[in-house]
Design a protein around this motif. Structure first.
Motif, PDB file in Angstrom:
ATOM      1  N   ASP A  44       2.092  -2.035 -21.959  1.00 22.52           N
ATOM      2  CA  ASP A  44       2.335  -3.467 -22.162  1.00 22.52           C
ATOM      3  C   ASP A  44       2.674  -4.055 -20.791  1.00 22.52           C
ATOM      4  O   ASP A  44       3.719  -3.730 -20.206  1.00 22.52           O
ATOM      5  CB  ASP A  44       3.492  -3.686 -23.139  1.00 22.52           C
TER       6      ASP A  44
ATOM      7  N   LEU B  65      -2.098 -11.488 -25.251  1.00 22.22           N
ATOM      8  CA  LEU B  65      -2.620 -10.131 -25.404  1.00 22.22           C
ATOM      9  C   LEU B  65      -2.225  -9.339 -24.161  1.00 22.22           C
ATOM     10  O   LEU B  65      -2.958  -9.290 -23.176  1.00 22.22           O
ATOM     11  CB  LEU B  65      -4.134 -10.173 -25.581  1.00 22.22           C
TER      12      LEU B  65
ATOM     13  N   GLN C 299      -8.276  -5.519 -32.397  1.00 23.09           N
ATOM     14  CA  GLN C 299      -8.889  -6.676 -33.026  1.00 23.09           C
ATOM     15  C   GLN C 299     -10.047  -6.198 -33.891  1.00 23.09           C
ATOM     16  O   GLN C 299     -10.521  -5.072 -33.758  1.00 23.09           O
ATOM     17  CB  GLN C 299      -9.377  -7.663 -31.970  1.00 23.09           C
TER      18      GLN C 299
ATOM     19  N   ARG D   1      -1.306  -6.048 -24.110  1.00 24.87           N
ATOM     20  CA  ARG D   1      -1.532  -4.600 -24.217  1.00 24.87           C
ATOM     21  C   ARG D   1      -3.028  -4.333 -24.061  1.00 24.87           C
ATOM     22  O   ARG D   1      -3.749  -4.258 -25.042  1.00 24.87           O
ATOM     23  CB  ARG D   1      -1.003  -4.081 -25.547  1.00 24.87           C
TER      24      ARG D   1
ATOM     25  N   THR E 193     -12.801  -0.690 -29.086  1.00 22.24           N
ATOM     26  CA  THR E 193     -11.752  -1.157 -29.986  1.00 22.24           C
ATOM     27  C   THR E 193     -11.659  -0.171 -31.140  1.00 22.24           C
ATOM     28  O   THR E 193     -12.307  -0.320 -32.174  1.00 22.24           O
ATOM     29  CB  THR E 193     -12.045  -2.575 -30.505  1.00 22.24           C
TER      30      THR E 193
ATOM     31  N   ARG F 136      -6.783  -3.014 -23.754  1.00 20.78           N
ATOM     32  CA  ARG F 136      -7.455  -1.951 -24.496  1.00 20.78           C
ATOM     33  C   ARG F 136      -8.235  -1.030 -23.557  1.00 20.78           C
ATOM     34  O   ARG F 136      -9.073  -1.507 -22.791  1.00 20.78           O
ATOM     35  CB  ARG F 136      -8.416  -2.574 -25.526  1.00 20.78           C
TER      36      ARG F 136
ATOM     37  N   HIS G 273      -3.920  -3.380 -28.268  1.00 20.17           N
ATOM     38  CA  HIS G 273      -4.244  -4.372 -29.293  1.00 20.17           C
ATOM     39  C   HIS G 273      -5.473  -3.906 -30.060  1.00 20.17           C
ATOM     40  O   HIS G 273      -6.426  -3.368 -29.474  1.00 20.17           O
ATOM     41  CB  HIS G 273      -4.549  -5.730 -28.646  1.00 20.17           C
TER      42      HIS G 273
END
Length: 392
Positions: free
Chosen positions: A328, A108, A340, A110, A319, A112, A338
């Motif tokens: 990134d 992971l 999720q 990237r 998120t 958040r 990302h």
């Protein structure tokens, strides 16, 4: 003195919680704790995880036949999703070929915005966010809710005081001022989709969540915790770190996504003239009382004996389905964060977590003042104090 500690990760095998310093004789069962854990999963706008992930409670120590023994209480809350993550989150090394073939193990890189991802990676030297987000996750609050239920039982069994929470703001929708529930309203509150005590406001809050979901966005809000029946004098004015309101603020700010705390009318008092801002003291048939509750039941860092009210403001869930801009860290290039699985709104659940943290702080303050190695001793100390108050 109470001490509590939690351990475990969001997708690990279990969360662990330890509570030390509670007297012997507190009556509490696994059913009580499971009920509290179930309340934490309530609320309109929650994600799919709340439906399929169960909190598998195991009491490891400190309780015998539904009664605390005075020794540390240890709880284990198993993760029913653990089999899916057994390789990704294994404590021991796993063969690289096995990990490379697991989609869940994809790095992971990237981070958040709004999460602990990037700051945690920088602080601890990780190349990806998995080791950070696993512990930073609000999943950890299940352990605190479990301990908070035990603390709440202690408070009620020694002082008779009760705790309840409700949602007073969600997004742009605000409940009418002055509507304060009591412990007898818990069942009705838990039955409400957003745990709001005002039916009309509840409908508007649900509509606000529906619109945010449609827009691919998330919402925050404000919860209020109400404690009724506490004796005056918990906490102290003598040192900054003994003030009960400061201890409550720290505990609530320690909940994931909480960005503001106020006692009573809090920030509204800053916009109110002094002649109207303070709770006047008058003699009544029931003794000395305050005419209002603007201060939230504390003065000078101590409880006043009136209703304790404390609010916590939760920011919108970070998120966001419409993934926000980030970098990134593997390439240094601009990217989308990302995304999720997440909730649209977790404010109703935040109220349950806030209840738990208030219970732990208040229970600690009760023991600080009244001590006792057994519940009966603590209760006698409370009763003796109340019977001999110099000013009642």
């Amino acid at each position: 003195m109470l001490r509590w500690l939690t351990a475990g990760e969001s997708h690990g095998p279990a969360l662990v919680a330890v509570l030390e310093g509670l007297p012997a004789g507190v009556q509490v069962t696994s059913k009580d704790i499971q009920a509290a854990l179930a309340r934490r999963r309530l609320g309109y706008g929650r994600g799919a995880r709340m439906a399929f992930e169960q909190d598998e409670l195991e009491i490891v120590g400190g309780l015998r036949h539904g009664s605390t023994m005075g020794s540390p209480i240890a709880l284990r809350i198993g993760n029913s999703e653990w089999p899916k993550w057994e390789q990704v989150m294994a404590a021991d090394p796993v063969d690289a070929d096995v990990l490379d073939g697991l989609k869940r193990n994809a790095p992971l890189t990237r981070p958040r915005p709004g999460h602990a991802d990037l700051a945690g990676m920088q602080k601890y030297g990780f190349d990806e966010a998995r080791p950070i987000l696993e512990r930073a996750s609000a999943r950890e609050t299940a352990a605190r809710v479990a301990l908070g239920e035990i603390a709440a039982q202690f408070i009620q069994q020694t002082t008779g005081a009760t705790i309840v929470s409700h949602v007073v703001e969600l997004g742009t929708v605000r409940a009418p001022a002055g509507v304060i529930p009591s412990h007898g309203d818990v069942e009705a509150l838990d039955a409400d989709p957003v745990r709001c005590f005002d039916p009309e406001t509840s409908v508007a809050m649900v509509a606000e969540i529906d619109q945010a979901h449609k827009d691919g966005d998330t919402l925050g809000g404000v919860v209020e915790v109400v404690v009724e029946g506490l004796p005056p004098g918990l906490g102290s004015h003598t040192h900054w770190d003994k003030r009960l309101d400061g201890r409550l603020a720290a505990a609530l700010m320690g909940i994931q996504a909480i960005k503001g705390v106020e006692l009573g009318d809090g920030f509204e008092l800053a916009r109110t003239r002094g002649s109207l801002a303070h709770d006047e003291i008058v003699p009544t048939a029931d003794g000395i009382r305050r005419t209002s509750g603007r201060s939230g039941g504390t003065e000078g860092g101590m409880t006043t004996g009136e209703i304790l009210r404390v609010r916590a403001a939760m920011k919108p869930i970070a998120t966001v389905p419409r993934a926000l801009r980030t970098v990134d860290v593997e390439t240094g290039e601009e990217a989308r964060a990302h995304h999720q699985r997440s909730d649209v709104c977790a404010v109703p659940a935040a109220g349950i977590v806030a209840e738990a943290m208030v219970a732990l702080v208040v229970a600690d303050a009760i023991l600080e003042k009244f001590a006792g190695d057994a519940v009966e001793e603590t209760r006698r100390n409370v009763e003796g104090y109340l019977a001999n108050l110099r000013h009642r």
